[in-house]
Write a protein that holds these residues in place. Structure first.
Motif, short mmCIF file in Angstrom:
data_model
loop_
_atom_site.label_atom_id
_atom_site.label_comp_id
_atom_site.label_asym_id
_atom_site.label_seq_id
_atom_site.Cartn_x
_atom_site.Cartn_y
_atom_site.Cartn_z
N TYR A 1 0.83 -1.21 0.00
CA TYR A 1 0.00 0.00 0.00
C TYR A 1 0.86 1.25 0.00
N THR A 2 1.92 1.23 0.83
CA THR A 2 2.79 2.42 0.92
C THR A 2 3.50 2.68 -0.41
N SER A 3 4.05 1.62 -1.03
CA SER A 3 4.76 1.80 -2.31
C SER A 3 3.79 2.29 -3.39
N HIS A 4 2.58 1.74 -3.43
CA HIS A 4 1.60 2.19 -4.42
C HIS A 4 1.21 3.64 -4.19
N ASP A 5 1.05 4.02 -2.91
CA ASP A 5 0.68 5.40 -2.60
C ASP A 5 1.77 6.37 -3.00
N ILE A 6 3.05 5.99 -2.78
CA ILE A 6 4.17 6.86 -3.17
C ILE A 6 4.19 7.06 -4.68
N GLU A 7 3.97 5.98 -5.45
CA GLU A 7 3.96 6.09 -6.90
C GLU A 7 2.81 6.99 -7.39
N GLU A 8 1.63 6.81 -6.80
CA GLU A 8 0.50 7.62 -7.24
C GLU A 8 0.71 9.10 -6.91
N ASN A 9 1.25 9.38 -5.72
CA ASN A 9 1.53 10.78 -5.36
C ASN A 9 2.56 11.38 -6.30
N PHE A 10 3.56 10.57 -6.69
CA PHE A 10 4.57 11.09 -7.62
C PHE A 10 3.95 11.38 -8.98
N GLY B 1 5.09 21.82 -31.12
CA GLY B 1 4.97 20.37 -31.15
C GLY B 1 6.09 19.61 -30.47
N TRP B 2 6.98 20.30 -29.75
CA TRP B 2 8.02 19.59 -29.01
C TRP B 2 7.40 18.69 -27.96
N GLN B 3 7.96 17.50 -27.79
CA GLN B 3 7.49 16.54 -26.78
C GLN B 3 8.45 16.59 -25.60
N ILE B 4 7.92 16.90 -24.38
CA ILE B 4 8.73 16.99 -23.17
C ILE B 4 8.51 15.72 -22.35
N TRP B 5 9.63 15.09 -21.93
CA TRP B 5 9.58 13.85 -21.15
C TRP B 5 10.28 14.06 -19.82
N GLY B 6 9.64 13.63 -18.73
CA GLY B 6 10.24 13.60 -17.41
C GLY B 6 10.28 12.16 -16.91
N LEU B 7 11.47 11.66 -16.50
CA LEU B 7 11.64 10.28 -16.08
C LEU B 7 12.13 10.22 -14.65
N LYS B 8 11.55 9.31 -13.88
CA LYS B 8 11.96 9.09 -12.49
C LYS B 8 12.13 7.59 -12.28
N SER B 9 13.30 7.18 -11.79
CA SER B 9 13.57 5.76 -11.55
C SER B 9 12.70 5.26 -10.40
N ARG B 10 12.02 4.12 -10.66
CA ARG B 10 11.20 3.53 -9.59
C ARG B 10 12.08 3.08 -8.43
N GLU B 11 13.29 2.62 -8.73
CA GLU B 11 14.20 2.20 -7.66
C GLU B 11 14.58 3.37 -6.76
N THR B 12 14.85 4.53 -7.37
CA THR B 12 15.17 5.72 -6.59
C THR B 12 13.96 6.18 -5.78
N LEU B 13 12.78 6.17 -6.43
CA LEU B 13 11.57 6.64 -5.77
C LEU B 13 11.21 5.79 -4.56
N LEU B 14 11.40 4.47 -4.68
CA LEU B 14 11.00 3.55 -3.60
C LEU B 14 12.19 3.15 -2.73
N GLY B 15 13.35 3.81 -2.91
CA GLY B 15 14.52 3.44 -2.13
C GLY B 15 14.34 3.64 -0.64
N SER B 16 13.52 4.65 -0.27
CA SER B 16 13.30 4.92 1.14
C SER B 16 12.53 3.81 1.84
N LEU B 17 11.89 2.92 1.05
CA LEU B 17 11.11 1.84 1.65
C LEU B 17 11.98 0.66 2.09
#
Length: 607
Positions: free
Chosen positions: A36-45, A274-290
């Motif tokens: 639940y915590t990992s899913h909540d962190i991903e959704e908030n991100f 028409g430029w496409q902007i992409w933002g990437l975040k590593s799931r490993e970095t995001l969930l590292g605190s868990l």
């Protein structure tokens, strides 16, 4: 296995049963909480990433839009057009000198006004122009460049963007992003080209603060070329993802596999180019605190299991016939009946066990109550967050009201200059007075609500300025009854509509145009309704476009780049008065257009 278990001592059976129960209940709770915590962190991100990317898109769209508008203003400026036209049609020495001075001055003003611009350059069949700030690369031949060849190979688009490259036009080593605009002047049949070169470093600086939120940021053009971004990313795979998401939402999110890692991807498209902007975040970095949370869960499970087994082992020695009664009570508890209790009249070990059992059930009931209270608190926090977002939206709308259209200010100051040079000082007083009233009422000492009288005075000042600018091509009438002039309205709701009538109606027709502002009164139940109407006899709106426009206004859309002013007026009315009020259009193509503002007549106040 069954026989082995049945042959165990009763004490060992109790130890096994309660040990397994403690283990699995703790394990399930721990794993469920972790998921639940990992899913909540991903959704908030994801929610935060969409907000951050919208900010980036809005910033870049605004900056690129300003550059486009200012360049358009330069290319349509009377002094600029006349100077270039005289030079092209009669390239004698005098016209050459005049054109070089005028064009360089305009290009210099264009670059000074926007620090995202690196340099500018104009190519004509008769000669080339720049602002004499940078040293030209005289080996550069525009007709041999990729800029010119792209127009020869494919016609259609007047404005074209090219990928980052080393400056070819001037003698420096700066990395630039070229934007080429094809234009023409009256009386000359040849093609002319304006090259605007953007600073790559300045564009990177605009994105620099967002790398704390995203691990990687990438900007691709419509052909998949990298404009700005992290090295080594597979742009082809990202473009494939964008094609699959095409048409779904303005901001899209998903997962992307790269370098053995999974990235949470957020993407949006600039409406300007028409430029496409992409933002990437590593799931490993995001969930590292868990990771620490996982360790705590395992340690807690071990401690609880050991304590439970030891306690059961000690108490099992004191079991009596009362244990069966206790077992029955526990069966009821396992079925969810937390109201059961085990009463034992003595104070020996079984009595202590009964007391502990009763205390455990009470604690469980208390935890259930606390859980329900926690759920209610989370609901209140969610409602509070929604209210904060609403207030933030109001603040953004108020900030939008305080903005002054730089294109309009630029044209007005030019009008003052032309009138001073051509007709003397008589009309300068009118222009200055009207412009002063326009800004005074626009600011309104910070007030968001003004009287209809002040709003009409504001739009009158605007129309007086435009009538001097367009001379005999523009007339206007304001027919609003005296009884409505003290009504309170949101400020700056008529001027965007009159501006829309001028630029999309009056300018598109031949001869003198008329703008008329008047009111209509009607009732909706017990509430009086006031309709303010801005009518013009301009070019009108095609029926299919009118239908799309009214549908977008009815839904309260605000993210359209075309006609942003009218969408802003509509959204402000809906925000302050409710979704039953706002803006709608009626029109007959080639004859007239009517913008209808619907608002209630009531006593109300807004800070």
């Amino acid at each position: 296995m069954k026989k082995f278990f049945n042959n165990l001592q009763f004490r060992s059976k109790i130890i096994w049963i309660f040990g397994i129960m403690f283990f699995f209940s703790t394990a399930i709770s721990g794993v469920s909480y972790y998921k639940y915590t990992s899913h909540d962190i991903e959704e908030n991100f994801r929610v935060s990433a969409e907000s951050v990317l919208v900010q980036i898109v809005d910033t870049l769209d605004m900056r690129l839009g300003v550059i486009r508008q200012r360049s358009q203003g330069m290319l349509t400026n009377f002094t600029f057009v006349v100077s270039v036209s005289d030079y092209l049609n009669n390239p004698n020495d005098i016209n050459v000198v005049k054109a070089m001075g005028t064009v360089s001055s305009f290009l210099k003003d264009l670059e000074i006004g926007e620090n995202l611009l690196h340099s500018s350059y104009i190519y004509t069949d008769k000669g080339e122009f720049d602002n004499f700030v940078r040293i030209r690369n005289w080996q550069f031949d525009f007709k041999e460049s990729e800029y010119y060849k792209s127009y020869m190979e494919e016609s259609g688009k007047a404005i074209r963007w090219f990928p980052p490259q080393r400056d070819q036009i001037f003698q420096d080593t700066d990395q630039i992003i070229p934007c080429v605009r094809q234009f023409s002047v009256q009386g000359y049949a040849g093609s002319l080209y304006l090259v605007l070169q953007l600073k790559v470093k300045q564009l990177e600086y605009l994105l620099e603060g967002k790398y704390g939120f995203f691990d990687k940021i990438l900007i691709l053009d419509q052909n998949g070329n990298t404009i700005i971004g992290s090295e080594g990313l597979d742009s082809a795979e990202l473009i494939k993802m964008a094609e699959e998401w095409k048409g779904k939402e303005t901001v899209i999110t998903g997962d992307y596999q790269y370098g053995g890692n999974t990235y949470l991807v957020t993407s949006a498209v600039l409406s300007e180019n028409g430029w496409q902007i992409w933002g990437l975040k590593s799931r490993e970095t995001l969930l590292g605190s868990l990771q620490s949370l996982r360790n705590v869960i395992f340690e807690t499970m071990g401690v609880i299991f050991l304590i439970g087994v030891a306690t059961i082992w000690l108490l099992s020695h004191q079991l009596t016939s009362s244990l069966r009664k206790l077992e029955k009570r526990m069966s009821l508890v396992e079925k969810g009946n937390f109201n059961t209790r085990f009463f034992y009249p003595y104070k020996d070990e079984v009595g202590s066990l009964a007391k502990s059992f009763n205390y455990m059930i009470g604690e469980i009931q208390s935890l259930v109550v606390k859980q329900e209270e926690t759920i209610e608190e989370l609901k209140r926090e969610r409602d509070y967050a929604a209210e904060v977002q609403k207030q933030k939206r109001k603040a953004e709308l108020r900030a939008l009201q305080a903005q002054i259209n730089p294109h309009f200010l630029y044209n007005t100051l030019n009008a003052i200059t032309w009138q001073a040079a051509d007709q003397g000082a008589e009309e300068i007083s009118i222009l200055s007075n009207s412009l002063g009233k326009f800004f005074r009422i626009s600011l309104s000492k910070g007030a968001e609500v003004i009287t209809l009288r002040e709003e009409l005075e504001h739009v009158t000042s605007y129309l007086d300025i435009q009538r001097i600018r367009y001379h005999s091509r523009l007339n206007y009438q304001i027919d609003v009854g005296e009884q409505w002039l003290d009504c309170r309205v949101i400020k700056l709701i008529l001027q965007p509509l009159t501006e829309n009538s001028i630029y999309h109606g009056i300018k598109e027709r031949q001869g003198t145009g008329l703008i008329r502002i008047y009111e209509e009164q009607c009732c909706a139940g017990k509430e009086q309704i006031l309709k303010l109407i801005v009518w013009d006899d301009g070019a009108g709106i095609p029926e299919d476009k009118l239908k799309v426009l009214n549908e977008a206004l009815r839904k309260g859309e605000t993210d359209r780049s075309e006609g942003y002013g009218i969408y802003n007026v509509n959204e402000r009315l809906r925000l302050y008065f409710g979704e039953d009020y706002g803006l709608q259009f009626e029109s007959v193509k080639g004859q007239w257009t009517k913008a209808i503002l619907t608002l209630p007549v009531r006593d109300w106040g807004i800070d």
